[in-house]
Every structure is written in C-alpha cells, then in structure tokens.
Write a protein that holds these residues in place. Structure first.
Motif, PDB file in Angstrom:
ATOM      1  N   ASP A 234     -61.572  25.755  55.788  1.00 38.02           N
ATOM      2  CA  ASP A 234     -60.296  25.809  55.108  1.00 38.02           C
ATOM      3  C   ASP A 234     -59.269  24.951  55.834  1.00 38.02           C
ATOM      4  OD1 ASP A 234     -58.107  28.510  53.948  1.00 38.02           O
ATOM      5  OD2 ASP A 234     -58.645  26.588  53.053  1.00 38.02           O
ATOM      6  N   VAL A 235     -58.169  24.708  55.290  1.00 36.20           N
ATOM      7  CA  VAL A 235     -56.956  24.101  55.853  1.00 36.20           C
ATOM      8  C   VAL A 235     -57.100  22.574  55.973  1.00 36.20           C
ATOM      9  CG1 VAL A 235     -55.194  24.205  57.624  1.00 36.20           C
ATOM     10  CG2 VAL A 235     -56.478  26.268  57.056  1.00 36.20           C
ATOM     11  N   ASN A 236     -57.465  22.040  57.144  1.00 36.27           N
ATOM     12  CA  ASN A 236     -57.393  20.600  57.443  1.00 36.27           C
ATOM     13  C   ASN A 236     -58.254  19.838  56.441  1.00 36.27           C
ATOM     14  OD1 ASN A 236     -56.735  18.253  58.713  1.00 36.27           O
ATOM     15  ND2 ASN A 236     -58.193  18.511  60.388  1.00 36.27           N
ATOM     16  N   ASP A 270     -53.545  12.619  58.508  1.00 35.76           N
ATOM     17  CA  ASP A 270     -52.812  13.836  58.816  1.00 35.76           C
ATOM     18  C   ASP A 270     -51.820  13.585  59.950  1.00 35.76           C
ATOM     19  OD1 ASP A 270     -55.815  15.792  58.297  1.00 35.76           O
ATOM     20  OD2 ASP A 270     -54.214  15.255  56.866  1.00 35.76           O
ATOM     21  N   GLU A 271     -50.932  14.524  60.119  1.00 37.68           N
ATOM     22  CA  GLU A 271     -49.926  14.419  61.166  1.00 37.68           C
ATOM     23  C   GLU A 271     -50.113  15.537  62.179  1.00 37.68           C
ATOM     24  OE1 GLU A 271     -46.299  12.453  58.546  1.00 37.68           O
ATOM     25  OE2 GLU A 271     -46.128  14.495  59.269  1.00 37.68           O
ATOM     26  N   GLY A 272     -49.524  15.274  63.351  1.00 38.75           N
ATOM     27  CA  GLY A 272     -49.591  16.290  64.388  1.00 38.75           C
ATOM     28  C   GLY A 272     -50.977  16.413  64.954  1.00 38.75           C
ATOM     29  N   ALA A 273     -51.313  17.661  65.243  1.00 39.28           N
ATOM     30  CA  ALA A 273     -52.630  17.913  65.850  1.00 39.28           C
ATOM     31  C   ALA A 273     -53.760  17.533  64.921  1.00 39.28           C
ATOM     32  CB  ALA A 273     -52.763  19.367  66.275  1.00 39.28           C
ATOM     33  N   ARG A 325     -57.871  17.176  65.721  1.00 36.87           N
ATOM     34  CA  ARG A 325     -57.612  18.435  66.400  1.00 36.87           C
ATOM     35  C   ARG A 325     -57.055  19.493  65.444  1.00 36.87           C
ATOM     36  NH1 ARG A 325     -58.126  17.435  71.805  1.00 36.87           N
ATOM     37  NH2 ARG A 325     -57.903  15.246  72.404  1.00 36.87           N
ATOM     38  N   GLY A 326     -57.326  19.339  64.181  1.00 32.81           N
ATOM     39  CA  GLY A 326     -56.873  20.324  63.223  1.00 32.81           C
ATOM     40  C   GLY A 326     -57.669  21.597  63.291  1.00 32.81           C
TER      41      GLY A 326
END
Length: 812
Positions: A234-236, A270-273, A325-326
């Motif tokens: 899920d998510v990333n 994606d951004e961030g981690a 790193r998501g």
C-alpha cells in the motif's frame, strides 16, 4: 550407433539418419567425428583405423594407443576391428559448459615408426537438462497503487543445454491480474516480466500465488517451474526508474581493484523519503557477482573488487535494484552487462609428450624424437604461439597440426663425438609485448656398435728367457673401443694355428678379459727361437667387431745344455815313429745352445805319463779344435797304451762341461798307418796314406770290415737315440732328416738340435770317443755324414733361425 528416443517417430528417424553418418574430414592430418552426449557404452563413433589409413593387423604390433586432453576414458578403440566407440558416459555440459561448440581432441599415436594423428569428436547436445530457476520461489512486493501495465522483472530460468535445446518459452498460470511478457532483445539477456493487467486491491486480495513455467524447445520438451509470491503493498506508488533498462560496458581484465565500471542514475517522482534512492545488487545475483564487484548504495557507482580474468569469465550480467525509502519501499531495476576484454597476461604452455629416447646414433633423418604441444589461454593474436629451437642442435621442429609439433632428427649423430644434447623449445605468443615459455629435453644418443677395438700398434715384440716357469706372464695386450657398454666390452683370444706339429694354444694362452698373455709351459730356445702369433680383440656388440695384433715372442737362450760328445771309435793306433806336431785323434762335441753358450773349448785333464825327471807328456789337445797331437817324438819309454781324459767346456755362465776318454795304442811303424801332421781332408774323412805298401792289402780288408761294422753300429745307435714310446713322436716331429755340421773352427755350434743319445750294439751308450774333422764345408751328399733328426723348423726351413750344421763322422 545405439540410440534411445521417446519423441516423435518422424523426428526420430531423421535424427537417426543423421547420426548414422559419421562426420569426418581428412585434411591437414585431422579426422572429425560426431557423437551425441549421453550415448550408451559401445555406441559406434567411426572406423578410425580405416579413416587414418592404418591396417587392422598392424594396430597391436605398432602399439596403437589413444590419448586425449582431459577425460581420456570417454572413447575407446577396438583393436580388433579399428572402430572408435563410446567407453563411458559423455556429459556435454560437464565438458564444455555453455560453449556453443564442444569437441574432444584425441591424439592417436602409433610406434615403429612413430606417427601421430589428430582426431576431433564433436559432442552434440541433446535435451537432457530441464530449465532450472535459481530459487524455488520468487517474492514480489507490488503496491496497490501501481498502474496497470506496470512491469515487474522476473528471474528467468537457466538451461544447461545449448542451441535449440536451451531456447526457453515461458507460461504463467491463469490470473486475472497478471500476464507474462517476454522481451527477447538478445539471447544473453532475455527479459521476463510480469505485467499488471488489472489494478490491485490489497483489501480484496493481499496476496497472489502464481506459477511460472519455462519450457525448452528440445525433443522431447523439458520444463521447469517456479512459484511467484506476490504481496500487494500500500501507499508508495512510484518506483525509481533508470534511464536505460540495460547498460553495456567493457573493461580490460586484470584491472586494478576499485576501478569504476559504471555510475548508475535512477530517478523517483516521489518526494521526501519516498524519492530517496539507494542502490544494491538484486537478491538473485549469484555470489560470483558480489565477489568481483561492489556498488555504492548512495551514488550507484559499480567498481571492481576482485581480479577480472578473461580466460575464466568474459561476461558478467549484473542486476541492480534502485529502492526508495518510502513505506512500503518501491524498487526500480536495470541490468548491466560487463564484457571483459583480453590482455596478453598468460604465457604459453609447452608440453613434451611421447618422448622416444634415447636416440640411436644411426637413426635415419626424420626420426621422431618427441611430440610437443603448445597452448595459450589468451585469445586472438595473444593466443597465437610460434615455436623455435635453441641452441644449434641436429634436430628441427615440424608442425603437424595447429599448436602441435614433432621434434625430428635433422642431421647425423655420432655418440663418440657428442653423447647427448640439451634441447630448449621456446614458445612465444603474438601479444605486445610477447610472452614466452621454454621447455627443456635432454636427448641421449644410444650407442651403436660402429667401432672395432683397436690396438695401439699392429705388432708387439717381447723377449722371454727359456726355461720359464709354467704360467708365467709374458705381456699384457690392450685394445681400446670408443663405443659404450657391451659394445665396448673387449674380449681377447688367440688366433689358433699350428706351430710345427703342435697347436699354438699348447704354448701360450691369453686371458679373455684382461688381455694378459701367459706361457703355458717352459719354452726351449733350442726348440723354438721365435714364437709369432696373433691375438684377436672382439667386442660384445651385435654384430661383434674386432681386430688382430701380431705378437712376436723371442725366446732368449740360457746355458742349459752341456756339451755333447759325438760318437766315435774307442781307440787309435799311433806309430811310435811319429814326431812332434802330428795329429793322432780328435774329440768331437757339440752344444745345443747358441752364441757363447755353444762356444766350446778343450782341455787335457790327464796327460800321458811324463818321462822320468818331470818331462811333459807326449800329447796335447787343441784349445778350440779338440785335435790331439804329439808334443814331442815318441820313444820306447812311453807306455804302449795311453789313456787321455779330455774336458770339454762351453763359455756359458755358469760353464757346463763334459769329459771324453781317448785310448791310444803305440805300435811299431810297420803295424800302424802313417801319421800326418795336417788335418784330414774330404767330407768322408779319407784314410791316411799307408806307411808300407806291403800291408796295403791287409789294411784294405780291415777298412772294408770296419765300414760294415760301423754301419751296423750307427743303425743301432739311431734306433736307440729316442726312449721307447718316443720314437714315433720324434719321427713325426722331425719330418725330413737334417744334417748337422761343425763350424770352421771345428767346435763352434749354432745347432738347435735336441740332444741325441747314441747307443752301441753292446753295453751302455758311449760318448767318450769322437773323431772330428776341422774346417770341412757342409757336404749333405757325403757318404760319411750321419743324419740326425731335424729340429723344429720355422717357416724359412731353418732350425731356430740358424742354418743347419752338419756333423761329419770319419771312419778310420
């Protein structure tokens, strides 16, 4: 051939028809065959003896044998029919791995003469290996947010076979969410990807179990299966991506550790981690990749960490994951193909095989001495090898096949000049700079019996005194043979011949090993003055060679014979009217020795009774003539019977003597022959003139009677000269009778006669009275000469090298 096939009958017939025809070519000395792997024991490969032009009957006598690099027991030859057959299990994958071409290189070697043939047997691949996945199950983590048609790389299967047997097709088990896509850019990097065909819903189906089946295109088809465990995340929902899905780089072998291979760059929207990327090797990368390379997790730089060896592995396929790193993390994938370039880092290898040593010195030109094989693990010009010989030797290299040479004889050999050669074979490759290797072989030259024993000089002369001890060492002969071992072992022997009536071996012998010559019996100068013979020297070679030397043995005289008195009358009649200086008798003697040992002198030991008042005796004897003559006029005071004792002595050291008794009867002038003051003349010793014509008739009658009696006495004496049992032997040894005469001085004797014993008809033998006539020339035809047995003669008809002397016996 014998085959087992489970597939389509039509394909089976086609395959059998192809396999039953051996593929071979005869060109440049090479024969080629073809055989499938996993063929049963005894499978026919080819008629190798027939194809190589060899007769079946000569396979065993010529030591037909088979040699191969690596596994030498896979193939064998039936020496009865010359057929090459499969001996043990052949696994193509074990022999050649993934190489497209696989063949066994055989060396067929026959001796007498030495020949080598090169045979290549192609090992054809059969579909005996199913596709294999490295892992029994592959786990995939897929975000539910991934878009349809998203691709997820899978690790494909690996098939150990080659060619069509290794071409794989993939099939995915039925799934409504996924389908399979195989992208065949090239055979080295076939991309197998799982394609999302329907959006995932983790809440509806968090896991998916799929099966991926790989099928090769062999006959029959073989398959392999791996389980795919798909976990929905899920998510990333954005995975990192590379600029290229595949990168190709080249690097030289032996590069230093830490050399950069490539710097990868992946991006994440994606951004961030979720957009921070770390690089790593894919979990399915084999250990050989991690041993040779490392990847920087932050920069994506791939560098070397081990020594790259082109000869070991020339291609690496590296799978790199770029993970963000998501939560959960997403991964992007790429493949890096690293091709290793060759450098000239391997020296050639030289192998000497089938040495045929030592080499006979009479070997013909072209004789094969050794087989030489060279190899170089490098490729291209770096692996091209040339060979040369050093130093200058009577051999040369002949190329028989690619990287195979024969060391053959190029000029004549002579072991006596050069017994061995050190040969250095230098192999040099074509790299820059070139690398070289050497191999040494010591060639011994075997001896051939081509030299006969030789003496230092063709003739030897030695001197030996007579009466030597039996077995005395005379001399040592030595012959030199420059050959070796048995060919140089010299044995000596006599060249047998006859010496008179006896064999040479009864006089001398020679030691077979040392060449020492020995006298087997005492030598007698009077019998044999010169013994000339030949000694043979023979070596032990096959065939033996030899030479002869002439040995002259001169027997030196010793004073071992006393003077011998010749037989004569027992008394003389001497007229009282004789005056001084008249010869009344003569003592005859000879000496069997020679030189000074045979030079005789006479001495009167017991002169006749002297007249009263100490007057000297009426007789004296000549010092060297033996003539007894009056010293004064005879008178009535002299006894009618005179007994004279004459000493005969030679001049040897020490001197030997003999004595003779002479009886003289003094008679009146009318009763005796007239004395003469000079020596008798004539070979027959003619009687002196009669003193009185009146007694002529009486004297003539007496002379005839005396002649008859003397003839009988001489016959008896000659018959008694040899002891019983020796007469026949002496008669055989004597041969023709020879006459022995006195010398001009009447007593010098050079005769080599054996001493003769003279017997009268009654009583013991008598030697005391001798009649001697001085200065008489040899008269072999004279009637008064006495024949005596001939001594041992040499080839010139002489006795001991001196002329025969004649002894004249005068009849009174």
């Amino acid at each position: 051939m014998v085959f087992s096939w489970q597939g389509d009958p039509g394909c089976r017939c086609l395959l059998l028809s192809l396999l039953l025809i051996p593929v071979w070519e005869a060109g440049s000395g090479q024969v080629r065959y073809s055989v499938p792997e996993e063929a049963k024991h005894g499978t026919f490969v080819g008629r190798i003896a027939q194809d190589l032009g060899l007769e079946l009957a000569e396979l065993v006598p010529r030591l037909f044998r088979l040699a191969s690099k690596g596994r030498g027991d896979l193939l064998e030859v039936n020496l009865q029919n010359g057929i090459l057959f499969v001996n043990s299990r052949i696994d193509r994958e074990e022999l050649c791995g993934r190489s497209a071409e696989c063949s066994l290189h055989l060396e067929v070697i026959v001796d007498r003469p030495l020949q080598v043939f090169h045979v290549e047997v192609e090992v054809r691949d059969i579909n005996d290996n199913p596709p294999v996945f490295l892992e029994k199950e592959q786990k995939l983590f897929i975000s539910e947010s991934r878009m349809t048609h998203s691709r997820f790389p899978l690790e494909g299967a690996w098939d150990a076979d080659v060619g069509v047997n290794s071409l794989l097709t993939y099939k995915l088990s039925d799934s409504e969410y996924f389908m399979l896509d195989v992208n065949s850019k090239n055979e080295e990097n076939k991309q197998v990807e799982l394609v999302l065909r329907k959006s995932l819903d983790r809440e509806e189906a968090p896991d998916h179990n799929l099966f991926l089946t790989a099928t090769d295109q062999g006959k029959p088809e073989l398959t392999g299966t791996v389980q795919l465990l798909v976990t929905v995340l899920d998510v990333n929902d954005n995975a990192p991506t590379f600029e290229q899905s595949e990168y190709e780089v080249k690097i030289f072998e032996n590069s230093e550790n830490g050399t950069t291979v490539i710097r990868l760059n992946a991006s994440d929207r994606d951004e961030g981690a979720n957009g921070e990327i770390s690089y790593s090797f894919n979990s399915l990368v084999p250990p050989v990749i991690t041993d040779q390379f490392r990847v920087d997790t932050n920069t994506g730089e791939i560098v070397t960490r081990g020594n790259l060896d082109f000869e070991n592995t020339n291609l690496y396929k590296i799978r790199i994951d770029a993970m963000d790193r998501g939560h959960p993390p997403m991964v992007g994938h790429c493949t890096v193909l690293v091709k290793v370039l060759d450098k000239n880092d391997n020296v050639p290898h030289v192998a000497l095989t089938s040495l045929s040593l030592p080499v006979r010195e009479d070997a013909p030109f072209g004789t094969v001495i050794a087989l030489i094989s060279v190899s170089d693990s490098d490729s291209g010009v770096n692996g091209q090898v040339t060979c040369s010989l050093t130093p200058s030797v009577p051999f040369k290299l002949v190329s028989t096949f690619k990287n195979y040479y024969s060391l053959v004889l190029d000029s004549a050999l002579d072991r006596e000049s050069v017994p061995s050669y050190g040969v250095v074979v230098t192999a040099r490759d074509g790299g820059s700079p070139p690398l070289s290797a050497t191999a040494s072989v010591w060639v011994e030259v075997a001896d051939v019996n081509d030299n006969a024993p030789a003496f230092a000089q063709p003739e030897h002369t030695v001197f030996v005194r007579e009466n030597n001890a039996p077995g005395r060492h005379i001399c040592t002969l030595s012959a030199r043979d420059p050959d070796a071992q048995e060919n140089a072992r010299v044995s000596y022997s006599l060249v047998e011949r006859r010496v008179g009536e006896r064999a040479l071996s009864s006089y001398v012998s020679v030691h077979a090993e040392s060449g020492r010559v020995f006298a087997l019996q005492p030598l007698d100068h009077e019998e044999l003055e010169l013994l000339q013979f030949q000694v043979s020297a023979r070596d032990a070679g096959v065939p033996p060679l030899g030479s002869n030397v002439t040995l002259q043995v001169f027997v030196l005289d010793e004073n071992d014979n006393a003077p011998a008195l010749l037989p004569g009358g027992a008394g003389e009649l001497v007229p009282r009217s004789l005056g001084a200086g008249h010869v009344v008798a003569k003592v005859r003697a000879v000496d069997a020795d020679s030189g000074y040992n045979a030079w005789l002198s006479y001495e009167l030991l017991q002169p006749a009774a002297a007249a009263a008042g100490g007057a000297r005796g009426p007789f004296r004897v000549g010092l060297y003539t033996g003539e007894i003559s009056t010293t004064r006029a005879l008178d009535e005071a002299d006894a009618p019977r005179q007994r004279l004792l004459v000493l005969v002595k030679d001049h040897g050291e020490p001197a030997l003597t003999a004595t003779a008794t002479v009886l003289l009867s003094l008679v009146e002038s009318g009763l005796a022959p007239r004395a003469s003051s000079r020596a008798p003349e004539g070979a027959a010793g003619a009687p002196t003139a009669l003193l009185d014509v009146n007694v002529y008739l009486i004297v003539a009658i007496c002379a005839v009677s005396s002649l008859l009696v003397l003839t009988l006495l001489l016959y008896v004496a000659l018959r008694c000269a040899a002891p019983p049992g020796e007469g026949a032997a002496r008669a055989r040894a004597a041969g023709k009778p020879a006459l022995v005469c006195a010398s001009a001085v009447g007593s010098w004797s050079c005769s080599q006669q054996r001493r003769q014993r003279v017997c009268s008809g009654e009583g013991p033998p008598k030697t005391d009275l001798m009649a001697f006539s001085p200065s008489l020339p040899p008269c072999p035809g004279s009637t008064g000469a006495m024949e005596v047995p001939q001594a041992s003669l040499d080839s010139s008809g002489k006795v001991g090298g001196f002329s025969l002397l004649f002894i004249h016996i005068f009849i009174i």
